[in-house]
Design an enzyme around this catalytic site. Structure first.
Site, mmCIF file in Angstrom:
data_model
loop_
_atom_site.group_PDB
_atom_site.id
_atom_site.type_symbol
_atom_site.label_atom_id
_atom_site.label_comp_id
_atom_site.label_asym_id
_atom_site.label_seq_id
_atom_site.Cartn_x
_atom_site.Cartn_y
_atom_site.Cartn_z
ATOM 1 N N CYS A 30 -3.218 -0.281 7.831
ATOM 2 C CA CYS A 30 -4.200 -0.474 8.906
ATOM 3 C C CYS A 30 -4.022 0.585 10.004
ATOM 4 O O CYS A 30 -3.020 0.579 10.717
ATOM 5 C CB CYS A 30 -4.032 -1.890 9.465
ATOM 6 S SG CYS A 30 -4.913 -2.206 11.002
ATOM 7 N N CYS A 33 -3.661 -0.777 13.537
ATOM 8 C CA CYS A 33 -2.340 -1.416 13.657
ATOM 9 C C CYS A 33 -1.276 -0.364 13.954
ATOM 10 O O CYS A 33 -0.385 -0.590 14.791
ATOM 11 C CB CYS A 33 -1.965 -2.150 12.370
ATOM 12 S SG CYS A 33 -3.083 -3.487 11.922
#
Length: 104
Positions: A30, A33
């Site tokens: 991600c 993230c």
């Protein structure tokens, strides 16, 4: 300073913590993230003793995210006294993160 929690340790490390806990639900693949990780690392020392920051990889720990209905990442959930205090579902700046955590 930022610990990893798992499906097996979530109850002990998060729900039974006497200190409020900010859980970062994330995954290695991600992009947002990965952009949030240095922000959390930077604020962790500022919050020491006030808020514990942990991360949970949703790929290797699918049980808790599924139980909580996590549908997008990054998702940040702040727990206080074993209950959800508040949550945030996107990338945030250091300033915004610190402002949000003042509510604890």
């Amino acid at each position: 300073m930022i610990e990893n929690v798992t499906d097996a340790t979530f109850d002990t490390d998060v729900l039974k913590s006497e200190t409020p806990v900010l859980v970062d639900f994330m995954a290695d693949w991600c992009g947002p993230c990965q952009m949030l990780a240095p922000v959390l690392k930077e604020v962790a020392p500022m919050l020491e003793g006030k808020v514990k920051i942990v991360k949970m990889n949703i790929d290797s720990n699918p049980k808790v995210p599924a139980m909580l209905g996590i549908r997008s990442i990054p998702t940040l959930i702040l727990y206080k006294d074993g209950k959800v205090h508040s949550s945030y579902n996107e990338l945030m700046s250091k300033t915004k993160l610190l402002e949000w955590l003042k509510s604890v």
